[in-house]
Write an enzyme that holds these catalytic residues in place. Sequence first.
Site, short mmCIF file in Angstrom:
data_model
loop_
_atom_site.label_atom_id
_atom_site.label_comp_id
_atom_site.label_asym_id
_atom_site.label_seq_id
_atom_site.Cartn_x
_atom_site.Cartn_y
_atom_site.Cartn_z
N ASN A 144 -1.42 -4.81 10.77
CA ASN A 144 -0.98 -5.91 9.92
C ASN A 144 -0.45 -7.03 10.79
OD1 ASN A 144 -0.09 -7.24 7.46
ND2 ASN A 144 2.00 -6.61 7.99
N HIS B 250 2.42 -10.13 10.58
CA HIS B 250 3.55 -10.61 9.81
C HIS B 250 4.14 -11.83 10.51
CE1 HIS B 250 6.88 -10.49 7.03
NE2 HIS B 250 7.70 -10.66 8.05
N LEU C 150 0.85 -1.19 0.00
CA LEU C 150 0.00 0.00 0.00
C LEU C 150 0.88 1.24 0.00
CD1 LEU C 150 -2.57 -1.35 2.60
CD2 LEU C 150 -3.06 -0.85 0.18
#
Length: 227
Positions: free
Chosen positions: A106, A108, A92
Amino acid sequence: MKVGVLISGRGTNLQALIDACGAPDFAAEICLVVSNEAGAAGLDRAKRAGIATRLISDRDFPDPKSFEAALDRALTAAGAELVCLAGFMRLLSAGFVERWRDRLINIHPSLLPAFRGLNTHARVLEAGTRFSGCTVHFVRPAVDNGPIIAQAVVPVLPGDDADSLAARVLEQEHRCYPLALRLIAEGRVRVENERVAIDDMGAPGGVLINPALESVSVRPAQTREVC
Ligand code: GAR
């Protein structure tokens, strides 16, 4: 808190969030799931749970800017107050990230800031680290960067390959992501000087050592020949 989830694939983290939101005392609800991939199994998971879905494929737009504008419109129209990236495999732009600053998180599959980017588990094995894990963090423009909300650690075991390590980490992702979402939805998470402060958190447990101390037997010291 109304939450939009962006996915690209199988959606097991999405499922963990859906399951968590199903609990009566959970302070978040998923208002929209967007996939940029038509075949994403996560779309079926959302539909099964009665959640609105949209397919917004970057391939249908002339440039990243118009793709992101469409994402933004869909999320805003759905009333999303927070956006969770859950295996969303498109980068993004800084513009989108800044627009959703501190409202975009997010997950990860590594212990950030180590092993940012793709092929995480293979690189962990290559590096020979004794532990790996997962991280939920606020998103900043640089890849897999931003204030850390929650992490979980798993051991790297002898004989691991990328698949076995990924499976061990994924199990913890499914605990970490709902935890991070719950803390944010309960208003307990603040970003101060690019670090996360969490209200009313207990202290974490003790030290972990890998290999475990108990598993290492004592060998008599080797006598060395002196010339
Ligand atoms: C998860 O392991 C997630 O951590 C990873 O993609 C997988 C998605 O699985 N995300 C990234 O690597 C982002 N940098 P899922 O679709 O089953 O949730």
